[in-house]
Design an enzyme around this catalytic site. Structure first.
Site, PDB file in Angstrom:
ATOM      1  N   ARG A 255       0.832  -1.134   0.127  1.00 11.93           N
ATOM      2  CA  ARG A 255       0.149   0.148  -0.069  1.00 11.93           C
ATOM      3  C   ARG A 255       0.971   1.250   0.011  1.00 11.93           C
ATOM      4  O   ARG A 255       0.435   2.371  -0.521  1.00 11.93           O
ATOM      5  CB  ARG A 255      -0.804   0.002   1.188  1.00 11.93           C
ATOM      6  CG  ARG A 255      -2.144   1.047   1.334  1.00 11.93           C
ATOM      7  CD  ARG A 255      -3.208   0.451   2.394  1.00 11.93           C
ATOM      8  NE  ARG A 255      -4.113   1.481   2.295  1.00 11.93           N
ATOM      9  CZ  ARG A 255      -4.612   2.320   3.370  1.00 11.93           C
ATOM     10  NH1 ARG A 255      -3.942   2.428   4.399  1.00 11.93           N
ATOM     11  NH2 ARG A 255      -5.522   2.972   3.200  1.00 11.93           N
TER      12      ARG A 255
ATOM     13  N   ILE B 255      -7.535   6.904  -0.613  1.00 11.21           N
ATOM     14  CA  ILE B 255      -7.349   5.683  -1.095  1.00 11.21           C
ATOM     15  C   ILE B 255      -8.175   4.808   0.058  1.00 11.21           C
ATOM     16  O   ILE B 255      -8.219   5.321   1.296  1.00 11.21           O
ATOM     17  CB  ILE B 255      -5.905   5.184  -0.594  1.00 11.21           C
ATOM     18  CG1 ILE B 255      -5.638   3.604  -1.068  1.00 11.21           C
ATOM     19  CG2 ILE B 255      -5.330   5.533   0.363  1.00 11.21           C
ATOM     20  CD1 ILE B 255      -3.953   3.283  -1.266  1.00 11.21           C
ATOM     21  N   SER B 256      -8.901   3.803  -0.238  1.00 10.08           N
ATOM     22  CA  SER B 256      -9.692   3.071   0.897  1.00 10.08           C
ATOM     23  C   SER B 256      -8.937   2.237   1.813  1.00 10.08           C
ATOM     24  O   SER B 256      -7.696   2.140   1.782  1.00 10.08           O
ATOM     25  CB  SER B 256     -10.823   1.872   0.018  1.00 10.08           C
ATOM     26  OG  SER B 256     -11.595   2.741  -0.882  1.00 10.08           O
ATOM     27  N   GLN B 257      -9.874   2.111   3.051  1.00 11.73           N
ATOM     28  CA  GLN B 257      -8.872   1.364   4.152  1.00 11.73           C
ATOM     29  C   GLN B 257      -8.805  -0.016   3.891  1.00 11.73           C
ATOM     30  O   GLN B 257      -9.655  -0.670   3.008  1.00 11.73           O
ATOM     31  CB  GLN B 257      -9.812   1.276   5.461  1.00 11.73           C
ATOM     32  CG  GLN B 257     -11.098   0.554   5.188  1.00 11.73           C
ATOM     33  CD  GLN B 257     -11.893   0.923   6.568  1.00 11.73           C
ATOM     34  OE1 GLN B 257     -12.767   1.455   6.613  1.00 11.73           O
ATOM     35  NE2 GLN B 257     -11.468   0.132   7.724  1.00 11.73           N
TER      36      GLN B 257
END
Length: 209
Positions: free
Chosen positions: A31, A57-59
């Site tokens: 990530r 940015i998504s978890q």
């Protein structure tokens, strides 16, 4: 500061992520490669992170949860609507044969391509376009995933699913639900609501529905 090990063990395994292929994909895709320089020390935290101009940015948990819900096979062709920084597409590419990803924001599409170019994710095609139209010339798809929330699921996307294919999307405006749709027959779909979520709204043509 969370580590990648924390992310896998605490955020995923302890919260119902059991699919070994999904856990491996989350382990393999770093990530840190997809967040801005000033966010890299927070890359493994269990939260969305800003990537510029009100985009996020998504978890990690949501990325893993959605991948697990789709139950992808390594022969699948997947359409992603909402490329963002490219992180979700990279994870999906570890689970499926080919990813076609559409991003309506031009600078984000460029950023995603640059991020993915630094890696070995060579089974992902990124297009700058309105995801409402999908990617008709590559349809039908085994799976379609939306990473932005439309008021309702566009019929154009449902029609690009294979029979037996699944579409996963956050749906709603002020209140959003993660919805899983399976195409059983040409005009027959099964719908299941999975959980409450919060995503950025899907822009463009979807807002006219």
């Amino acid at each position: 500061m969370s580590t990648k090990k924390d992310m896998i063990e605490r955020q995923l395994k302890k919260r119902s992520i059991e699919d070994k292929a999904v856990l491996k994909a989350m382990q393999d895709v770093d990530r840190r490669l997809f967040v801005p320089e000033d966010m890299k020390d927070k890359a493994y935290e269990d939260s969305p992170l800003p990537i510029g101009k009100s985009q996020t940015i998504s978890q990690p948990y949501i990325v893993a949860y959605m991948a697990q819900a789709l139950g992808l096979k390594d022969s699948d062709r997947v359409l992603e609507v909402g490329t963002g920084c490219g992180y979700n597409a990279a994870v999906l590419s570890r689970l499926a044969k080919q990813i076609y990803s559409v991003e309506i924001i031009e600078w984000l599409a460029k950023q995603a391509k640059e991020n993915l170019k630094k890696t070995d994710y060579d089974t992902i095609e990124v297009r700058h376009a309105d995801g409402y139209e999908g990617w008709p010339e590559e349809a039908p798809f085994d799976a379609i995933q939306l990473t932005a929330a439309p008021p309702k699921i566009p019929e154009t996307l449902k029609k690009q699913l294979k029979i037996g294919g699944k579409l996963l999307a956050p749906v709603g405006t002020s209140s959003q639900k993660l919805v899983l749709i399976e195409r059983l027959e040409e005009d027959k779909f099964k719908k299941e609501t999975l959980l409450m979520v919060r995503f950025v709204p899907m822009t463009g043509e979807a807002q006219k529905d």
